[in-house]
Design an enzyme around this catalytic site. Structure first.
Site, PDB file in Angstrom:
ATOM      1  CE  LYS A 143       0.954   1.308   4.426  1.00  0.00           C
ATOM      2  NZ  LYS A 143       1.552   2.615   4.809  1.00  0.00           N
ATOM      3  CB  ALA A 190       9.693  -0.212   2.844  1.00  0.00           C
ATOM      4  N   GLY A 191       7.474   1.361   4.993  1.00  0.00           N
ATOM      5  CA  GLY A 191       6.297   2.220   4.919  1.00  0.00           C
ATOM      6  C   GLY A 191       5.303   1.775   3.874  1.00  0.00           C
ATOM      7  CG  LEU A 192       6.345   0.476   0.491  1.00  0.00           C
ATOM      8  CD1 LEU A 192       7.264  -0.207  -0.513  1.00  0.00           C
ATOM      9  CD2 LEU A 192       5.507   1.555  -0.199  1.00  0.00           C
ATOM     10  N   GLY A 243       4.315  -4.085   4.279  1.00  0.00           N
ATOM     11  CA  GLY A 243       4.687  -5.444   3.903  1.00  0.00           C
ATOM     12  C   GLY A 243       4.254  -6.509   4.899  1.00  0.00           C
ATOM     13  CB  THR A 298      -0.021  -6.524   2.683  1.00  0.00           C
ATOM     14  OG1 THR A 298      -0.917  -6.949   1.644  1.00  0.00           O
ATOM     15  CG2 THR A 298       1.400  -6.875   2.280  1.00  0.00           C
ATOM     16  CG  ASP A 319      -0.654   0.209   8.125  1.00  0.00           C
ATOM     17  OD1 ASP A 319      -1.427   1.166   8.334  1.00  0.00           O
ATOM     18  OD2 ASP A 319       0.562   0.355   7.893  1.00  0.00           O
TER      19      ASP A 319
END
Length: 283
Positions: free
Chosen positions: A10, A97-99, A101, A104, A136
């Site tokens: 994301k 990374a702020g994504l 990972g 999700t 998240d």
């Protein structure tokens, strides 16, 4: 029995911190959308009552510290399942990374076990379950595009963005979300224009979206890691229309409408970061 599940990364189109809660968390408003950079989760039923995780990453544990492991254990406990599961994670999303990972992956495990074991648990219930593990995870259970409120447990669907390309560039550092939130001082927070982002999504207006994306945590992360600012500047110079740090960082993303320009920016950023990706939206 085997089930495969995709676990997409994301990005935050907006991240606002509204205040500190009594339970130690912060109230947030986060507009997120999923991109086509994804881990691949393989789930296999075990007759023995245990959870196993296999993955090839020196940065991610494969034991009870792993969010995917925790998600499987929680699912088994919640629904009193005595079978076990082996979770194989093909890791593609960069770590810390702020994504999203880890989140999700956990969300994919919840969705996947629901399918693997034919449990027919409603997706809202899976999201609530995920909220007990991480802020998240509820959004990642739903995917697509949405706004997460509270500490992340309240998710409302939003219209998908207009089509564009996303260039992701992660500096060679890891950032702890907990560390960044510990440095939040509400009197110093710069609030993004969340309503402007929502309006841009409703109108499918790319330029308006680029003008309103924002992240309250960016100033904190860049004060600790100035290389994030350096990557942002290089992304702008390369021609990205909208540039922002995702989550607590350190990944910076750039938005662009034309594939040819996206490719040029990608090539340019490869000179500054090892981990650079060019992706489309899923959300």
């Amino acid at each position: 029995m085997t089930h495969f599940e995709k676990a997409p990364a994301k990005i935050n189109l907006s991240l606002d911190v509204l205040g500190k809660r009594d339970d130690g968390y912060h109230d947030v408003e986060m507009i997120m959308t999923t991109v086509d950079l994804a881990d691949r989760i393989e789930l296999n039923t075990l007759e023995e009552d245990r959870v196993e995780v296999t993955l090839w990453s020196r940065y991610v544990p494969n034991d009870e510290r792993n969010l995917a492991y925790k998600a499987a254990r929680l699912f088994k406990q919640k629904y009193n399942i005595k079978k076990g599961v082996h979770i194989k994670i093909d890791k593609v999303i960069p770590v810390s990374a702020g994504l999203g990972g880890g989140s999700t992956d956990a969300a994919a495990v919840l969705r996947g076990l629901n399918q693997l074991w034919n449990m027919n648990v409603p997706i809202d219930e899976l999201a609530s379950l995920g909220a007990t593990l991480g802020s998240d995870i509820p959004f990642c259970v739903y995917g697509s595009t949405g706004i997460a409120k509270g500490f992340g447990e309240i998710v409302e669907k939003l219209p998908s963005p207009p089509p564009f390309w996303v260039i992701l560039a992660k500096p060679d550092i890891g950032v702890s979300t907990k560390t960044i939130f510990q440095r939040v001082h509400m009197n110093e927070i710069i609030h993004p224009n969340t309503e402007g982002v929502i309006q841009a999504l409703h109108e499918k207006n790319f330029d308006m979206l680029c003008n309103h994306i924002g992240n309250s945590l960016e100033a904190i992360t860049t004060s600790l890691h100035p290389e994030v600012l350096y990557i942002k500047e290089k992304m702008r110079q390369a021609g990205a229309s909208g540039v922002l740090m995702s989550g607590s960082g350190p990944t910076v993303y750039g938005l662009v409408e034309q594939q040819s320009k996206a490719q040029r920016i990608y090539n340019s950023m490869k000179g500054f970061c090892q981990e650079v990706f060019i992706v489309r939206l899923i959300g």
